[in-house]
Scaffold this motif. Structure first.
Motif, mmCIF file in Angstrom:
data_model
loop_
_atom_site.group_PDB
_atom_site.id
_atom_site.type_symbol
_atom_site.label_atom_id
_atom_site.label_comp_id
_atom_site.label_asym_id
_atom_site.label_seq_id
_atom_site.Cartn_x
_atom_site.Cartn_y
_atom_site.Cartn_z
ATOM 1 N N GLU A 58 -10.944 37.119 11.100
ATOM 2 C CA GLU A 58 -12.555 37.071 11.105
ATOM 3 C C GLU A 58 -13.146 37.713 11.098
ATOM 4 N N ALA A 59 -14.450 37.553 10.126
ATOM 5 C CA ALA A 59 -15.470 38.613 10.687
ATOM 6 C C ALA A 59 -17.148 37.865 11.583
ATOM 7 N N ALA A 60 -17.346 38.836 12.342
ATOM 8 C CA ALA A 60 -17.870 37.947 13.398
ATOM 9 C C ALA A 60 -19.761 39.305 13.513
ATOM 10 N N GLY A 69 -21.955 41.558 13.443
ATOM 11 C CA GLY A 69 -21.866 42.609 12.922
ATOM 12 C C GLY A 69 -21.121 43.147 12.367
ATOM 13 N N VAL A 70 -20.785 42.040 11.440
ATOM 14 C CA VAL A 70 -19.327 42.118 10.882
ATOM 15 C C VAL A 70 -20.068 41.744 9.511
ATOM 16 N N ASP A 71 -19.624 42.488 8.533
ATOM 17 C CA ASP A 71 -20.051 41.640 6.963
ATOM 18 C C ASP A 71 -18.835 41.581 6.638
ATOM 19 N N LYS A 72 -18.723 40.210 6.351
ATOM 20 C CA LYS A 72 -18.145 39.116 6.081
ATOM 21 C C LYS A 72 -17.475 39.814 4.047
ATOM 22 N N ALA A 73 -18.126 40.100 3.967
ATOM 23 C CA ALA A 73 -18.021 40.190 1.819
ATOM 24 C C ALA A 73 -17.149 41.650 2.389
ATOM 25 N N LEU A 74 -17.070 42.557 3.319
ATOM 26 C CA LEU A 74 -16.302 43.749 2.885
ATOM 27 C C LEU A 74 -15.195 43.922 3.415
ATOM 28 N N LEU A 75 -14.593 42.536 3.877
ATOM 29 C CA LEU A 75 -12.859 42.472 4.098
ATOM 30 C C LEU A 75 -12.169 41.643 3.460
ATOM 31 N N GLY A 76 -11.311 42.668 2.887
ATOM 32 C CA GLY A 76 -9.758 42.489 2.129
ATOM 33 C C GLY A 76 -8.473 42.135 2.708
ATOM 34 N N GLU A 77 -7.914 42.658 1.114
ATOM 35 C CA GLU A 77 -6.305 42.534 1.571
ATOM 36 C C GLU A 77 -6.064 43.335 1.147
ATOM 37 N N VAL A 78 -5.150 44.614 1.784
ATOM 38 C CA VAL A 78 -3.581 45.460 0.172
ATOM 39 C C VAL A 78 -2.492 44.380 1.177
ATOM 40 N N THR A 79 -1.671 44.798 -0.389
ATOM 41 C CA THR A 79 -0.237 44.461 -0.670
ATOM 42 C C THR A 79 0.029 45.960 -0.317
ATOM 43 N N ARG A 80 1.327 45.610 1.357
ATOM 44 C CA ARG A 80 2.190 47.022 1.228
ATOM 45 C C ARG A 80 3.387 47.318 0.532
ATOM 46 N N THR A 81 4.195 48.847 1.319
ATOM 47 C CA THR A 81 4.777 47.800 0.310
ATOM 48 C C THR A 81 5.992 47.356 0.504
ATOM 49 N N ASP A 82 6.038 46.622 1.188
ATOM 50 C CA ASP A 82 7.029 45.385 1.887
ATOM 51 C C ASP A 82 6.910 44.099 1.930
ATOM 52 N N GLY A 83 5.574 44.379 0.838
ATOM 53 C CA GLY A 83 4.982 42.501 0.945
ATOM 54 C C GLY A 83 4.043 42.071 1.470
ATOM 55 N N THR A 84 4.118 42.416 2.789
ATOM 56 C CA THR A 84 3.015 41.914 3.844
ATOM 57 C C THR A 84 1.564 42.574 3.710
ATOM 58 N N LYS A 85 0.709 41.643 3.793
ATOM 59 C CA LYS A 85 -1.056 41.383 3.285
ATOM 60 C C LYS A 85 -1.398 42.728 4.645
ATOM 61 N N GLN A 86 -2.121 43.335 4.119
ATOM 62 C CA GLN A 86 -2.856 44.314 5.989
ATOM 63 C C GLN A 86 -4.743 44.037 5.068
ATOM 64 N N LEU A 87 -4.556 43.420 6.338
ATOM 65 C CA LEU A 87 -6.003 43.968 6.171
ATOM 66 C C LEU A 87 -7.516 44.756 6.195
ATOM 67 N N THR A 88 -8.065 44.763 5.179
ATOM 68 C CA THR A 88 -9.025 46.152 4.686
ATOM 69 C C THR A 88 -9.722 45.542 4.924
ATOM 70 N N VAL A 89 -11.012 46.288 5.232
ATOM 71 C CA VAL A 89 -12.480 46.457 5.987
ATOM 72 C C VAL A 89 -13.693 47.760 4.784
ATOM 73 N N GLY A 90 -14.446 47.245 3.773
ATOM 74 C CA GLY A 90 -15.079 48.191 3.147
ATOM 75 C C GLY A 90 -13.770 48.970 1.948
ATOM 76 N N GLY A 91 -12.368 48.547 1.701
ATOM 77 C CA GLY A 91 -11.466 48.589 1.286
ATOM 78 C C GLY A 91 -10.060 49.021 1.945
ATOM 79 N N TRP A 92 -10.897 50.159 3.050
ATOM 80 C CA TRP A 92 -9.943 50.591 3.482
ATOM 81 C C TRP A 92 -8.762 50.418 5.072
ATOM 82 N N PRO A 93 -7.586 49.778 4.342
ATOM 83 C CA PRO A 93 -6.707 49.001 5.362
ATOM 84 C C PRO A 93 -6.427 49.602 6.918
#
Length: 315
Positions: free
Chosen positions: A130-132, A134-158
């Protein structure tokens, strides 16, 4: 959070001397003479500043005490923290620093940290983040890792944690291998804001202390003198261990008492800054902003409070 991976020139006339005396005053019990006490250079921290740290396998995980990665814990409510060594950093809900990896990509998001790398740098799960303030909620995202799990991204960066951070506020992963950096609130690399020539930092153990423009702790030498004139007893090899702070204009300071805030000329002709007329120095054993390795060295070197007094010295 599991403990397995958190865990400062003499004037000719009497009038000038009097004026300087008035400006500087005298702090009883601190001016003394005698042989120099340089002190040994303190060992630099292992992983906080060295770009070769963890060079054994490129991940900073080559120590024998590394343990296998446990089930990743949720990030919880993200927050922004002020780190003395790094600047404003993004943390998870428990206050642990989050990191980004230069070998990853943000457009599109992609993680390049798997296997042993992921044991040293556990990926932060996307679920439950969750964004708090000072953190822009719109920058939060996710990426699917090679093992299929979802990793948090901020500004696109894992986002990752670091296994050698054992408590909230640690930033031991900063600059590991020259590729790992604490994340700023927007996912970019965290950087220290520009500081005045001299300013005040609140140290967790020492309280308010003076730091230079690079955020490095400033010290006083008990064998120096401030009255009737500023005089340094640190010369030769001593200056290699304890570099003199160069003059700083009064308007380039923040939070420092103005009385006796002036440069003086050393015997070698070099000008040095003084606070309350006491010569000030940095310590070669401090490798990063926030370090206080010079505190108490030889029983003669101490950090400096905003009014120019020593911090933590025996009364």
């Amino acid at each position: 959070m599991k403990t397995s991976w958190r865990s400062a020139s003499l004037v000719a006339s009497a009038a000038a001397v009097l004026a300087l005396t008035t400006a500087c005053g005298q702090e009883n019990g601190n001016a003394s003479t005698g042989a120099q006490n340089v002190g040994a250079t303190a060992a630099a921290g292992g992983y906080g500043t060295s770009t070769t740290a963890g060079a054994g396998n490129g991940y900073g995980a080559d120590s024998k005490d590394e343990s296998a990665a446990a089930k990743p814990e949720a990030a919880g409510k993200l927050a922004v923290a002020e780190n003395a060594k790094v600047g404003k950093v993004l943390t998870d809900g428990a206050g642990f620093t989050l990191y980004r990896f230069d070998k990853d990509t943000a457009e599109p998001p992609k993680s390049s940290c798997d296997g042993d790398c992921a044991k040293a740098w556990p990926p932060v799960p996307a679920e439950g983040a969750e964004a708090a303030v000072g953190v822009d909620k719109a920058l939060l995202g996710e990426v699917t890792r090679t093992d299929g799990t979802k990793q948090l991204t901020v500004g696109g960066w894992p986002m990752y944690r670091y296994a050698k951070d054992t408590k909230a506020g640690d930033a031991n992963g900063q600059d590991v291998g020259g590729t790992w950096f604490a994340s700023a609130p927007d996912g970019k690399k965290a950087t220290l804001a520009s500081l005045p020539g001299l300013s005040v930092r609140k140290d967790p153990k020492l309280g308010d202390i003076i730091v230079d423009k690079n955020g490095m702790t400033v010290y006083r030498f008990a064998k120096d003198q401030a009255w009737p004139v500023s005089k340094s007893a640190c010369t030769g090899a001593c200056l290699e261990k304890w570099p003199a702070v160069a003059p700083v204009s009064e308007d380039d300071t923040k939070g420092i008492k103005k009385k006796g805030l002036m440069p003086f000329t050393r015997p070698d002709g070099v000008k040095q800054m003084s606070v309350n007329c006491w010569p000030i120095y940095t310590f070669s054993g401090d490798s990063a902003p926030g370090d206080t390795n010079g505190q108490g060295v030889g029983g003669t070197w101490y950090a400096v409070s905003p009014d120019g007094k020593t911090v933590g010295a025996a009364k």
